[in-house]
Scaffold this active site. Structure first.
Site, PDB file in Angstrom:
ATOM      1  N   MET A  87       0.814  -1.220   0.000  1.00 47.51           N
ATOM      2  CA  MET A  87       0.000   0.000   0.000  1.00 47.51           C
ATOM      3  C   MET A  87       0.847   1.269   0.000  1.00 47.51           C
ATOM      4  O   MET A  87       0.615   2.181   0.791  1.00 47.51           O
ATOM      5  CB  MET A  87      -0.946  -0.008   1.212  1.00 47.51           C
ATOM      6  CG  MET A  87      -1.819  -1.234   1.320  1.00 47.51           C
ATOM      7  SD  MET A  87      -2.874  -1.453  -0.122  1.00 47.51           S
ATOM      8  CE  MET A  87      -4.145  -0.254   0.279  1.00 47.51           C
ATOM      9  N   HIS A 106      -4.886  -5.479  -8.356  1.00 46.42           N
ATOM     10  CA  HIS A 106      -5.743  -4.379  -7.892  1.00 46.42           C
ATOM     11  C   HIS A 106      -7.195  -4.854  -7.855  1.00 46.42           C
ATOM     12  O   HIS A 106      -7.673  -5.451  -8.815  1.00 46.42           O
ATOM     13  CB  HIS A 106      -5.597  -3.178  -8.834  1.00 46.42           C
ATOM     14  CG  HIS A 106      -6.419  -2.013  -8.395  1.00 46.42           C
ATOM     15  ND1 HIS A 106      -6.042  -1.205  -7.337  1.00 46.42           N
ATOM     16  CD2 HIS A 106      -7.612  -1.549  -8.824  1.00 46.42           C
ATOM     17  CE1 HIS A 106      -6.973  -0.280  -7.157  1.00 46.42           C
ATOM     18  NE2 HIS A 106      -7.935  -0.468  -8.038  1.00 46.42           N
ATOM     19  N   ASP A 142      -2.000   2.561 -10.581  1.00 51.27           N
ATOM     20  CA  ASP A 142      -2.993   1.570 -11.027  1.00 51.27           C
ATOM     21  C   ASP A 142      -3.347   1.752 -12.505  1.00 51.27           C
ATOM     22  O   ASP A 142      -4.451   1.409 -12.935  1.00 51.27           O
ATOM     23  CB  ASP A 142      -4.269   1.634 -10.164  1.00 51.27           C
ATOM     24  CG  ASP A 142      -3.986   1.326  -8.697  1.00 51.27           C
ATOM     25  OD1 ASP A 142      -3.102   0.485  -8.423  1.00 51.27           O
ATOM     26  OD2 ASP A 142      -4.637   1.927  -7.816  1.00 51.27           O
ATOM     27  N   GLN A 170     -11.053 -14.669  -5.926  1.00 53.45           N
ATOM     28  CA  GLN A 170     -10.669 -14.691  -7.342  1.00 53.45           C
ATOM     29  C   GLN A 170      -9.218 -14.249  -7.526  1.00 53.45           C
ATOM     30  O   GLN A 170      -8.508 -14.751  -8.389  1.00 53.45           O
ATOM     31  CB  GLN A 170     -11.596 -13.791  -8.168  1.00 53.45           C
ATOM     32  CG  GLN A 170     -13.034 -14.247  -8.201  1.00 53.45           C
ATOM     33  CD  GLN A 170     -13.166 -15.681  -8.671  1.00 53.45           C
ATOM     34  OE1 GLN A 170     -12.515 -16.092  -9.637  1.00 53.45           O
ATOM     35  NE2 GLN A 170     -13.966 -16.464  -7.969  1.00 53.45           N
TER      36      GLN A 170
HETATM   37  C1  GRF Z   1      -6.015  -7.220  -2.164  1.00 48.64           C
HETATM   38  O1  GRF Z   1      -7.368  -6.928  -2.317  1.00 48.64           O
HETATM   39  C2  GRF Z   1      -5.225  -6.635  -3.299  1.00 48.64           C
HETATM   40  O2  GRF Z   1      -5.920  -6.609  -4.504  1.00 48.64           O
HETATM   41  C3  GRF Z   1      -5.009  -5.237  -2.831  1.00 48.64           C
HETATM   42  O3  GRF Z   1      -4.785  -5.335  -1.449  1.00 48.64           O
HETATM   43  C4  GRF Z   1      -5.406  -6.533  -0.963  1.00 48.64           C
HETATM   44  C5  GRF Z   1      -4.328  -7.337  -0.293  1.00 48.64           C
HETATM   45  O4  GRF Z   1      -4.829  -8.442   0.391  1.00 48.64           O
HETATM   46  N1  GRF Z   1      -3.948  -4.606  -3.581  1.00 48.64           N
HETATM   47  P1  GRF Z   1      -3.820  -9.525   0.995  1.00 48.64           P
HETATM   48  O5  GRF Z   1      -2.851  -8.782   1.901  1.00 48.64           O
HETATM   49  O6  GRF Z   1      -3.127 -10.187  -0.143  1.00 48.64           O
HETATM   50  O7  GRF Z   1      -4.705 -10.457   1.771  1.00 48.64           O
END
Ligand code: GRF
Length: 202
Positions: A87, A106, A142, A170
């Site tokens: 993030m 994403h 993105d 998914q």
């Molecule tokens: C996911 O929804 C991904 O698409 C987004 O952040 C989330 C990460 O989830 N970029 P995780 O840490 O892999 O469980």
């Protein structure tokens, strides 16, 4: 093929990559998190993958943080840098350095809803479909070429939480599949907006 995975959270996508690593010919050299105390780090440790915390709050600037991140990544000389729920907005210096080697997942059907709160935005817009995309990372947040996507239906009573859970499920199928295409040498980034799979523009 050697990879480094960057995370900031629970790491469920990391887990799906770990679980499929052998099948998709990926050797995860290191997992780097910008946050300590995230479950993703435990997942890495349980799989005996070296892991590091680089706390962005300890750096004076985004540039300084990214420079240290590049130093850590370069210790492992990866062929691919995998953003899995990382993030942080990356600097142009970082993106140029690994151009064509950085993938991100994403949780929206890009170009719809870049940035945060994608699930709520899709519900508020009354969309019938939502989903996730894997894309090459370029300078636009993105905004790099989308490689593949998975759709889910938005039900009438859907909440952001139920929708996020459906999309995440998914994602766990989609990301290892696309990484496999990459490790097979089938994916190439041509420029800011174009990528190819097996030589065909996608
Ligand atoms: C996911 O929804 C991904 O698409 C987004 O952040 C989330 C990460 O989830 N970029 P995780 O840490 O892999 O469980």
């Amino acid at each position: 093929m050697n990879g480094v995975v960057l995370i900031s959270g629970g790491g469920s996508n990391l887990q799906s990559i770990i679980d499929n690593a052998e099948k998709i010919n990926l050797s995860i050299q290191c997992v780097v998190s910008n946050r300590a105390d995230v479950y993703g780090l435990e997942r890495a440790a349980k799989a005996n993958i070296p892991n590091r915390v680089l706390d962005h709050k300890l750096f004076d600037s985004r540039k300084d943080f990214d420079q240290e991140l590049m130093n850590v990544i370069d210790e492992h000389q990866p062929d691919i840098v995998i953003l899995a729920g990382f993030m942080r907005i990356l600097t142009v210096e970082f993106i140029h350095k690994y151009q064509g080697k950085i993938l991100n997942i994403h949780p929206s059907l890009l170009p719809k809803y870049p940035g945060l709160n994608t699930h709520q935005q899709a519900i508020d817009a009354g969309d019938a479909l939502h989903g996730a995309c894997v894309h090459f990372v370029t300078e636009t947040l993105d905004g790099g070429p989308v490689i593949a996507q998975k759709n889910v239906k938005i039900n009438p009573e859907e909440s952001a939480e139920t929708l996020a859970a459906k999309v995440l499920k998914q994602e766990h199928v989609l990301y290892p599949k696309v990484i496999h295409w990459y490790t097979q040498g089938r994916l190439k980034l041509l420029n800011e907006t174009t990528a190819t799979l097996d030589g065909q523009v996608i």
